[in-house]
Motif scaffolding. Structure first.
Motif, short mmCIF file in Angstrom:
data_model
loop_
_atom_site.label_atom_id
_atom_site.label_comp_id
_atom_site.label_asym_id
_atom_site.label_seq_id
_atom_site.Cartn_x
_atom_site.Cartn_y
_atom_site.Cartn_z
N PRO A 208 11.02 23.31 98.90
CA PRO A 208 11.80 22.72 99.78
C PRO A 208 13.00 23.14 100.65
CG PRO A 208 12.41 22.65 97.59
CD PRO A 208 11.15 23.73 97.31
N SER B 257 22.99 20.42 89.97
CA SER B 257 22.00 20.13 90.50
C SER B 257 21.58 18.25 90.28
CB SER B 257 21.05 20.42 89.52
OG SER B 257 20.96 19.81 88.15
N TYR B 258 20.88 18.19 91.47
CA TYR B 258 20.95 16.77 91.31
C TYR B 258 20.44 15.90 89.89
CZ TYR B 258 19.73 11.84 92.64
OH TYR B 258 19.73 10.53 92.66
N SER B 259 19.30 16.75 88.84
CA SER B 259 19.13 16.43 87.99
C SER B 259 20.21 15.88 86.19
CB SER B 259 17.84 16.67 87.60
OG SER B 259 18.13 18.18 87.54
N ARG C 42 20.52 19.22 96.62
CA ARG C 42 19.85 17.79 97.26
C ARG C 42 18.38 17.46 96.14
NH1 ARG C 42 16.35 19.85 102.48
NH2 ARG C 42 15.18 21.21 101.11
N PRO C 43 18.30 16.70 95.77
CA PRO C 43 17.12 15.84 94.70
C PRO C 43 16.01 16.89 94.88
CG PRO C 43 17.98 13.37 95.79
CD PRO C 43 19.28 15.07 96.54
N GLY C 44 15.23 17.40 94.58
CA GLY C 44 14.56 18.09 94.07
C GLY C 44 14.29 19.83 94.91
N PHE D 244 15.31 22.83 93.64
CA PHE D 244 15.48 23.86 91.82
C PHE D 244 15.93 24.86 92.59
CE2 PHE D 244 11.04 24.00 94.20
CZ PHE D 244 10.94 24.33 94.00
N SER E 1 10.54 22.38 86.78
CA SER E 1 10.94 21.78 87.54
C SER E 1 9.27 22.13 88.56
CB SER E 1 11.71 22.33 88.43
OG SER E 1 11.50 23.69 89.01
N ASN F 141 6.56 20.30 90.52
CA ASN F 141 5.95 19.05 91.00
C ASN F 141 4.21 19.33 91.13
OD1 ASN F 141 5.50 16.12 92.43
ND2 ASN F 141 6.23 16.93 94.10
N SER G 198 2.89 15.47 91.14
CA SER G 198 2.25 14.63 91.36
C SER G 198 1.57 16.02 93.10
CB SER G 198 3.66 14.13 92.30
OG SER G 198 4.36 15.05 93.35
N ASP H 84 -0.22 16.36 96.57
CA ASP H 84 0.28 16.06 97.83
C ASP H 84 -0.89 16.12 98.97
OD1 ASP H 84 -0.57 18.03 97.89
OD2 ASP H 84 1.02 19.17 98.10
#
Length: 846
Positions: A68, A171-173, A204-206, A208, A400, A402, A404, A406
């Protein structure tokens, strides 16, 4: 077959929408008309497609999905030697040299990753908590093109020796999970091992970092490392201390190989440019390559570094492809039988004017309907199976990745469903002949149903059995290999060991030594504890993930040009070798004076070391190494006081590993080991209580047993075994179902023949023998083909085997015999049904 596929696609394209809708409605009616057949076909396809989508989801998330960041395709990883995957570590002077001289790149980034302990002041946190940090060059966020979510990112001015203050980006998390999304975090101070760092931003979120699968809690400048770990001062200046990964961004007009050639030219001259001693300047540094970095670098467990994860994922994709092929053969065979049974229906439609192309299109629509229904079920299977697979890859770490789905996963699911539908429909279509329709009107069911249709069905069953043998043989080899690795001699006593690491945040050497002695003494008084010691990292220290080889030099030894001078480093305390059961070949082990010298310095030089037998054999031959000296990137000119027997240190597969044991003086985080009298984890709470009583600010990390360490070490093998076991069992069940379906159909088709045989005096045993002979012919033929295929297939998993070869006769013969035995069981019911045929009814029906 390609011609049939092309013509089928053309038929669908040229067909009127109304006729396509009509075919779809008719296909739905046929599915509802045979609910049992439809349910079985959809279930088989759903499992096969679901497994395929699940593995591809993992494959896509780890290997294909771009980072990202801005323009990820322009990112490259520095690599040298034969490794083409990137991720090698270079010295910081090497990074500076490449950064300053390379003109084909927008910029170069240096980074190194580790874990530490964090205490946040002013936000309610009082106890230390472990965090994973990445130390990066000041241009890290700007080169990657990642803005801050809140505040700012690191800048070049933050990464200087004389920077006015130490800063971090969270980090965002971490900000969301540990600090409750508190906007007042900016400007606050967090303590990393009692060193204050100012929070300047939230990532930023996401985002890593650069390593999928390795969650990062915060980023700090590289030049802040010496603030809480003084040895980093020497490491940042040493041209031989390989501690940093190098990432670059290509200029838009520059090709990767051109940039790689430029950097390699600079790299080959680095010996004279960055202070390598004259005697070592002739060494072959290896060719520097730039490899694609758009998907980042993988860090997934001890055996998943570099190409290991790729091998596993490609192997899994191959295995599930075979399973899907069995599913297609199985359902295609069922469709073939159903098509034969519907010959009268097709004959009537042909007599009423339906063209052959229309009948073929109808069969294709029915196949696609089953496949897409299976695909929908496969999506449900995928959701469950993806999590299960991912737990084997990253279950030991805070991942980290992802998972999900795509767009790539959705397209893959649609493509697999469509291809599956076409393949299962082509099987009956290819055997569909006009003569079958003519014979249907002549009522020649008992003759025309055989012939080419019969050998096609038999070929499908043989193919299923063959693939099942391949998968079963591979699974058996992997299971035997895993068992061998579990039982391998580690070189030390593995029984009842509990490992953990204690952090000593920011204390001077004398304070750390006193705490260490006090903790060890207190732990030894606990009921159920035999002994306590400072343990080495690696398998003997429970922290395999953090083990990397370091550059070394040996007194009086001149390395060859292409010789790799690297060894693993392990910390050790008093009685370490005695407590773990590692025999000493020469000399002595560390005493209390070696481990706990009287000094209050923040960083104490390492005066003595113990080396492994492999180092002594390789560099000293028959000469006694005791009293000689050795240097590493972490220490200089240490005296060798002993030689220890080789152990399995960083990997269960390596027979001899170069290990240097150093006393734990000056350690900020000390790995410890307890030998217990009973179950090690039963003492976990007592251990935590003892350490908290001695120092509440000394948190515990990585508490695990020897079994946990071995499970982590065998993550790759366990993943392959679990998937291979599931797929081979599923394939075996499908092959048996296919054999059962074929034999049951043959019994129905040959009812007249069986009735005649029985009317002429055939006994039940003769009828059973008739059916069993056919089943055994198919099973033996498939097993022979499967054994040949298994020999070829196991070449792809040869690197994952241990203590067994891919052509092991015991495994191959055992697998074939198992399949034949299961085939006997599958043919029992059809054979029994054949004996129940009433000759009079059979003859009257004809």
């Amino acid at each position: 077959m390609p011609g049939v596929l092309i013509s089928t696609i053309v038929m669908f394209q040229t067909g009127r929408p109304s006729s396509v809708r009509s075919d779809l409605k008719y296909a739905i009616r046929q599915a509802r008309k045979s609910p049992g057949f439809t349910a079985i076909a959809v279930l088989i396809l759903g499992l096969g497609i679901g497994v395929s989508i699940a593995v591809f989801t993992l494959f896509d998330a780890i290997l294909l999905r771009a980072l990202p960041v801005r323009d990820p395709k322009q990112l490259v990883l520095a690599s040298n030697g034969t490794n083409r995957q990137g991720g090698e570590r270079f010295s910081y002077p090497t990074y500076e040299l490449l950064r300053d001289q390379a003109e084909s790149l927008v910029g170069l980034i240096a980074s190194t990753r580790d874990s530490t302990f964090l205490i946040a002041s002013g936000l309610g946190q009082s106890n230390g908590m472990p965090v994973a940090y990445t130390a990066v060059s000041g241009n890290f966020f700007s080169i990657l093109g990642v803005p801050a979510f809140f505040g700012r990112t690191l800048e070049s001015d933050d990464d200087r020796k004389d920077a006015p203050r130490a800063v971090v980006v969270l980090s965002y998390s971490l900000w969301q999970g540990k600090f409750g999304s508190d906007l007042r975090i900016l400007g606050k101070t967090v303590l990393l091992k009692n060193v204050p760092f100012e929070v300047v931003g939230i990532a930023r979120p996401g985002f890593f970092g650069f390593e999928p699968g390795a969650a990062v809690d915060l980023w700090m400048p590289i030049h802040a490392l010496p603030l809480f770990s003084p040895p980093w001062s020497q490491i940042l200046q040493s041209p031989r201390a390989s501690g940093f990964e190098i990432i670059g961004r290509l200029r838009p007009e520059v090709k990767r190989d051109v940039a790689g050639a430029e950097l390699d030219t600079i790299y080959q001259a680095e010996g004279s440019n960055i202070g390598i001693p004259t005697a070592e300047r002739g060494r072959d540094w290896g060719k520097l390559n730039l490899v694609p970095g758009g998907s980042g670098r993988l860090r997934l467990g001890p055996d998943f570094r570099g190409g290991g994860i790729r091998q596993v994922l490609f192997t899994l994709m191959g295995v599930v492809s075979l399973v899907l092929a069995i599913c297609c053969a199985n359902v295609g065979g069922l469709l073939l039988v159903r098509t034969i049974m519907r010959r009268r229906e097709f004959a009537v439609r042909a007599a009423l004017g339906a063209a052959r192309s229309r009948l073929v299109r109808q069969l294709m629509m029915e196949g696609l309907l089953l496949a897409f229904a299976g695909g929908l079920l496969g999506l449900l299977v995928m959701h469950w199976l993806t999590d299960a697979l991912a737990s084997y890859f990253v279950g030991q770490t805070d991942s980290s990745i992802n998972l999900s789905p795509d767009a790539s996963v959705v397209l893959f699911a649609v493509a697999v469903s469509m291809i599956t539908g076409i393949v299962i429909a082509l099987i009956p279509i290819l055997r569909f002949k006009q003569s079958d329709l003519v014979s249907a009107f002549k009522n020649q069911a008992h003759t025309s149903a055989g012939g080419s249709h019969q050998w096609t069905s038999e070929a499908l069953v043989v193919a299923q059995i063959g693939i099942s043998v391949c998968l079963l043989a591979s699974a058996s080899l992997l299971i035997r290999s895993l068992q061998g690795l579990k039982n391998v001699d580690l070189g030390f006593n593995r029984e009842n060991l509990l490992f953990f690491s204690v952090g000593f945040p920011g204390y001077d050497g004398n304070h750390r030594a006193n705490l260490e002695k006090e903790i060890l003494a207190a732990l030894e008084t606990l009921p159920g504890v035999r002994s306590a010691t400072v343990s080495g990292r690696g398998l003997s220290g429970g922290q395999v993930n953090s083990v990397v080889p370091l550059s070394m030099s040996v007194e009086g030894y001149v390395p060859r040009r292409d010789e790799k001078m690297e060894a693993y480093l392990a910390t050790a305390g008093p009685r370490f070798f005695a407590d773990l059961g590692i025999p000493l070949v020469r000399g002595r082990e560390f005493g209390f004076t070696d481990v706990f010298p009287t000094s209050s310095a923040a960083s104490i030089p390492i005066p003595t070391v113990v080396i492994s037998e492999s180092i002594a054999r390789r560099f000293f031959g028959n000469t006694d190494p005791v009293g000689r000296h050795i240097s590493c990137s972490s220490f200089n000119n240490a005296e060798i006081i002993g030689v220890a027997r080789d152990i399995k240190f960083a990997s269960l597969r390596d027979d001899s590993q170069l290990v240097i044991y150093v006393p734990s003086i000056g350690s900020l985080g000390v790995p410890m080991a307890l030998r217990t009298t009973g179950a090690p984890l039963a003492l976990a709470q007592s251990v935590r209580a003892v350490i908290k009583r001695i120092d509440p600010n000394a948190p515990i990390q990585d508490l695990r047993t020897m079994e946990d360490v071995l499970d982590q070490q065998l993550a790759k093998e366990r993943t392959l075994v679990q998937v291979a076991k599931f797929c081979s069992a599923f394939a075996l069940i499908l092959a048996c179902l296919g054999l059962y379906a074929l034999l049951s159909y043959n019994v129905t088709r040959r009812t007249h023949e069986i009735g005649v045989r029985m009317a002429l005096g055939a006994r039940a045993a003769d009828i059973v023998s008739l059916i069993v002979r056919q089943a055994m012919w198919l099973a033996v033929s498939g097993s022979i083909a499967g054994v040949a295929g298994a020999v070829a297939l196991t070449r792809f998993i040869a690197s994952s085997l241990y203590g067994v070869t891919g052509t092991d006769p015991l495994t191959l013969i055992g697998t074939a015999v198992t399949l034949v035995a299961v085939a006997l069981f599958a043919c029992w019911l059809p054979a029994w049904r054949a004996t129940r045929v009433d000759p009079l009814i059979a003859l009257r029906a004809e």
